[in-house]
Write an enzyme that holds these catalytic residues in place. Sequence first.
Site, PDB file in Angstrom:
ATOM      1  N   ASP A 131       5.665   0.962   0.470  1.00  9.37           N
ATOM      2  CA  ASP A 131       4.726   1.519   1.443  1.00  9.37           C
ATOM      3  C   ASP A 131       5.297   2.824   1.976  1.00  9.37           C
ATOM      4  OD1 ASP A 131       6.797  -0.090   2.613  1.00  9.37           O
ATOM      5  OD2 ASP A 131       5.771   0.053   4.540  1.00  9.37           O
ATOM      6  N   GLU A 196       7.420  -2.206   5.015  1.00  5.26           N
ATOM      7  CA  GLU A 196       8.655  -1.789   5.698  1.00  5.26           C
ATOM      8  C   GLU A 196       8.364  -0.863   6.865  1.00  5.26           C
ATOM      9  OE1 GLU A 196      12.363   0.355   6.656  1.00  5.26           O
ATOM     10  OE2 GLU A 196      10.499   1.240   6.009  1.00  5.26           O
TER      11      GLU A 196
HETATM   12 ZN   LIG Z   1      12.317   3.673   3.840  1.00  6.94          ZN
END
Ligand SMILES: [Zn+2]
Length: 504
Positions: A131, A196
């Site tokens: 992501d 994340e």
């Molecule tokens: Zn990163």
Amino acid sequence: PHVTHSQASSVLALLLLLEGGMFSASRPAELLEKVFQHIHDHQDEFVQTLKEWVAIESDSVQPLPRFRQELFRMMALAADKLRRLGASVDSVDLGSQQLPDGQSLPIPPIILAELGNDPKKATVCFYGHLDVQPAAREDGWLTDPYTLTEVDGKLYGRGATDNKGPVLAWINAVSTFQALEQDLPVNVKFILEGMEEAGSIALEELVEKEKNRFFSNVDYVVISDNLWLSRKKPALTYGTRGNSYFMVEVKCRDQDFHSGTFGGILNEPMADLVALLGSLVDASGRILIPGIYDHVAPLTEKEKNMYKSIDLDVEEYKNSSQVKKFLFDTKEEILMHLWRYPSLSIHGIEGAFDGSGAKTVIPGRVVGKFSIRLVPHMNMSVVEKQVKRHLEDVFSKRNSSNEMAVSMVLGLYPWIANINDSQYLAARRAIRTVFGTEPDMIRDGSTIPIARLFREIICKSVMMLPLGAVDDGEHSQKEKINRWNYIEGSKLFAAYFLEIAKLH
Ligand SMILES: [Zn+2]
Ligand SMILES: *[C@@H]1O[C@H](CO)[C@@H](O)[C@H](O)[C@H]1NC(C)=O
Ligand SMILES: *[C@@H]1O[C@H](CO)[C@@H](O)[C@H](O)[C@H]1NC(C)=O
Ligand SMILES: *[C@@H]1O[C@H](CO)[C@@H](O)[C@H](O)[C@H]1NC(C)=O
Ligand SMILES: *[C@@H]1O[C@H](CO)[C@@H](O)[C@H](O)[C@H]1NC(C)=O
């Protein structure tokens, strides 16, 4: 610093010789040379794959169905790539996420993949995320953020360095052994997530759940999700600071007051709060909370010496951050205060008037926010007590009729690895082979919870091995990875596999 292949192989041969010549030096050296040549020859294909991955707007920060679809597409593409390498791939369904506005959004799967299961080999597990942070051309990008664009050897695009490039570098290293029909020197596992940048929702729970299954035979964990300290000199990261975040509320009543009607007859919450916040840290950056430095790991001569060789140009750092003067002048002091000493930062005041204009309000209730970056061996519960005791003490001396309440809302421990651990030594040898230099041994002043999470849960050696240069601009406009870093980084991972294999 670019090392030619023949230089690289002679460095390796020399290293093998120095290590006692237990191996027939020619085979691994020849293999490494072939691997490097292959990566060099196929770099345009590797860049093309990165371009395809960057083209997916896998933004996990903006909670919109459109981006979630892109995230699912990204995870599926990565799963497919790993399957084509022959890996067994498990895309773990994580259900959905409830947003504060009542909307529900599906969480992209976490990929657990494994390639090779030879008990005689070491097993290395790579963590990465697919992501990205939001990006739009109008934010100040010179090129479309989702079209990887090469300018002067720099590959611009959202996610190029954070973290799609490093994930692909690892895959490039694996696929190179396969393309050369060489046995992989190690068993390889992947854990790839898509949340994340949104706080790694569900990661900890999954790692906990897979502790005795997927992670049971993992020997080493590698994370490549930070940057070098330099533009040219590679680095190995062995520590990050933790963080404890505090809220201090001072309240008279819920409603605000008019200063013409109440000014002069009240203990004003804002005056109390400003005094409280003003008691935390002095102008030299020293934290004034009694006892706060008591547990900080003492500085040894050995550690002190480690800062000398690190490549940091203080003038350039100052200039590029547009700061006239730091609290410290030398490189060593600056690094130590970023990495191995705690710091206290005041972040904001909720409830205070912060608009433009001259409103004559007395806020009735205000909440001050500050946090302390924690370092080894500070004890979180001791820090919490010290902060509370100090604020209560300062507040009681003011004889205020207001109410004060302090709470610690977040507590993340620091992480530190043993740089003499065999995986660190292996990575250092791999760096010497590829780059012809010793790495900077660095820490990170910010808080990156994953390293500690892996260390705590699966109790194996965790290493952060960054590939990107200091000016890559993670999270900002014009994010890039240099072609050189991406390609040499792919070689580095291949060399690392061979070094790890030698330990087993
Ligand atoms: Zn990163
Ligand atoms: C300082 O930064 C400016 C741009 O921010 C740059 O043009 C200049 O060359 C820099 N000077 C030094 C000494 O790095
Ligand atoms: C932290 O301090 C508390 C209270 O003094 C103690 O009980 C605990 O064992 C300490 N934790 C560590 C990790 O040292
Ligand atoms: C608070 O009250 C104590 C005792 O009544 C007094 O000695 C002290 O000076 C007061 N402090 C302030 C800041 O008003
Ligand atoms: C690592 O090992 C080297 C060589 O044995 C030693 O000089 C150094 O002090 C050790 N460093 C740490 C942090 O243990």
